[in-house]
Every structure is written in C-alpha cells, then in structure tokens.
Design a protein around this motif. Sequence first.
Motif, short mmCIF file in Angstrom:
data_model
loop_
_atom_site.label_atom_id
_atom_site.label_comp_id
_atom_site.label_asym_id
_atom_site.label_seq_id
_atom_site.Cartn_x
_atom_site.Cartn_y
_atom_site.Cartn_z
N GLY A 50 28.16 32.63 -25.44
CA GLY A 50 28.87 33.56 -26.31
C GLY A 50 30.38 33.38 -26.26
N SER A 51 30.90 33.03 -25.11
CA SER A 51 32.35 32.85 -24.96
C SER A 51 32.83 31.54 -25.58
CB SER A 51 32.75 32.87 -23.49
OG SER A 51 32.40 34.11 -22.93
N THR A 52 32.05 30.47 -25.38
CA THR A 52 32.47 29.16 -25.89
C THR A 52 31.94 28.86 -27.28
OG1 THR A 52 30.56 28.05 -24.91
CG2 THR A 52 32.56 28.22 -23.55
N LYS A 53 30.92 29.61 -27.70
CA LYS A 53 30.26 29.41 -28.98
C LYS A 53 29.58 28.04 -29.07
CE LYS A 53 33.17 32.72 -31.42
NZ LYS A 53 33.27 33.55 -30.28
N HIS A 54 29.20 27.51 -27.91
CA HIS A 54 28.50 26.22 -27.81
C HIS A 54 27.47 26.29 -26.70
CE1 HIS A 54 31.30 24.17 -30.47
NE2 HIS A 54 32.30 24.64 -29.76
N GLU A 55 26.38 25.56 -26.87
CA GLU A 55 25.43 25.39 -25.78
C GLU A 55 26.00 24.31 -24.85
OE1 GLU A 55 21.44 24.55 -27.04
OE2 GLU A 55 21.69 25.82 -28.80
N ALA A 96 22.64 24.78 -18.54
CA ALA A 96 21.18 24.88 -18.56
C ALA A 96 20.59 24.25 -17.30
CB ALA A 96 20.62 24.21 -19.80
N VAL A 97 21.18 23.16 -16.85
CA VAL A 97 20.74 22.55 -15.59
C VAL A 97 20.96 23.53 -14.44
CG1 VAL A 97 21.20 20.70 -13.93
CG2 VAL A 97 21.16 20.20 -16.36
N GLY A 139 12.12 30.46 -19.72
CA GLY A 139 12.38 31.79 -20.26
C GLY A 139 13.83 32.21 -20.08
N SER A 140 14.42 31.81 -18.96
CA SER A 140 15.81 32.16 -18.69
C SER A 140 16.76 31.46 -19.65
CB SER A 140 16.15 31.79 -17.25
OG SER A 140 17.45 32.16 -16.92
N VAL A 141 16.51 30.19 -19.92
CA VAL A 141 17.36 29.47 -20.87
C VAL A 141 17.23 30.09 -22.27
CG1 VAL A 141 17.70 27.25 -22.03
CG2 VAL A 141 17.46 27.32 -19.57
N TYR A 142 15.99 30.41 -22.65
CA TYR A 142 15.78 31.03 -23.97
C TYR A 142 16.49 32.38 -24.05
CZ TYR A 142 13.40 33.11 -27.96
OH TYR A 142 13.13 33.73 -29.15
N PHE A 180 16.22 21.85 -27.37
CA PHE A 180 14.96 21.65 -26.66
C PHE A 180 15.11 20.67 -25.49
CE2 PHE A 180 13.94 23.17 -30.89
CZ PHE A 180 13.22 24.31 -30.55
N LEU A 181 16.08 19.79 -25.57
CA LEU A 181 16.38 18.93 -24.43
C LEU A 181 16.90 19.78 -23.27
CD1 LEU A 181 16.64 16.09 -23.21
CD2 LEU A 181 18.95 16.01 -24.16
N PHE A 182 17.71 20.78 -23.59
CA PHE A 182 18.20 21.67 -22.54
C PHE A 182 17.05 22.43 -21.88
CE2 PHE A 182 22.44 22.06 -24.99
CZ PHE A 182 22.87 20.85 -24.46
N PHE A 183 16.05 22.80 -22.66
CA PHE A 183 14.86 23.44 -22.08
C PHE A 183 14.19 22.50 -21.09
CE2 PHE A 183 14.87 26.24 -25.88
CZ PHE A 183 14.71 27.46 -25.25
N ALA A 184 13.98 21.27 -21.49
CA ALA A 184 13.30 20.30 -20.63
C ALA A 184 14.11 20.03 -19.36
CB ALA A 184 13.05 19.00 -21.39
N ILE A 185 15.41 19.89 -19.50
CA ILE A 185 16.26 19.63 -18.34
C ILE A 185 16.22 20.81 -17.37
CG2 ILE A 185 18.65 19.33 -17.60
CD1 ILE A 185 19.06 17.66 -20.16
#
Length: 180
Positions: free
Chosen positions: A74-79, A84-85, A115-118, A161-166
């Motif tokens: 929310g602060s950076t407006k970017h994933e 995520a790691v 679930g936490s990343v989502y 979805f790569l962030f989910f997998a990582i």
Amino acid sequence: MSQSAPPPQPQSGPAGGNPYADQAAAPAPAAPYPPQPGAFAAPAAPVRDNLVLGLAAALVAAVAAAALYGVVIGSTKHEIGWAAVGVGFVTGLAAGKAGGRNPVLPVAGAVLALGSVYAGQLVGEAMIIADYVHAGFSEVFFDHLDLVQEAWKKDADPMTFLFFAIAAYAAFTGARKAAA
C-alpha cells in the motif's frame, strides 16, 4: 557416684546409617589417561515435535507478516518480491522453531504463507483504493471486500503468482531448516 551412660545405639551401615557415607568421602577414581578429542559425543538435544504449538506460531506469524506485507504494498503501490519471500520465510521459521520436526509443519507453513501473501496483497490493494477514493482503509477493506478482490484479479499478473510460489517455497524450506 556413678554415672549411667545411655545404652549404645545399634548402627546399621557406615556413618550412623548412611550407606553412602564411605562413597562420599572417597575421591573419584582418576582416568588412567585423558580422553581423546571427539571420543565422547555431546548428548543429543531432545527432539521437539509439537504440532499445535507450531501451527499456532505459524498462524500468528502469517497474520503479522500479511499486515506488514500489505502496508509495504500500500505504501509503495508495488508488489515487492523479496517481501513475499520474507512472508514465507517468517511463517515457516515460526512453524519450525515452535513446532519442531513434525512433517506436517513445512506443508502447513507453505499453505499459511500462501494465504498470508494473498491477504497482504488484498490489504495493499485496499490501501491503494482507499487512498484513491479518499475513504478509510477499514471501510474499503471490510465493507467492500468484493470490490477489493475484483481489483486484485484485474491487477494480478504472472509475477503475482510467482510471488505465491516463492513464498510457499520459502516457508517450506524455512520450517525444515528451523526444525533441524
């Protein structure tokens, strides 16, 4: 005048009934030669295997990491991939450290990390929307969660979805390494 002495008391064993008195006074026998390096292994640490404690710790870590990850988004407006790691690793680390070597914990940590990343991405999306429409975060997140999820679906790309997998991989390996 004669004095009467008390009758003698029967003694059972050495030193008035203490069977270990002779052993305590005797010095310990010395080893004929000093022990060789590595000859004696250190006692093994007890194996921890507490599934409930590991799951509880992973859940607490997952909720805290989701909130922090959402604030970062929310602060950076970017994933941010390394965040995520971090979410995955913290979740797995908590599961492994608290629960030990239970084979369910790495898998449960990976699922909780997903679930936490989502949840973190939804929190970040809600913060961005709240800023855009000049509304409160809690109003957007709790009253209009369906709109937040629709916005998340539109913004999701292969990197999401790569962030989910990582994160899942980091949680799985983090739990296994922390338990060792």
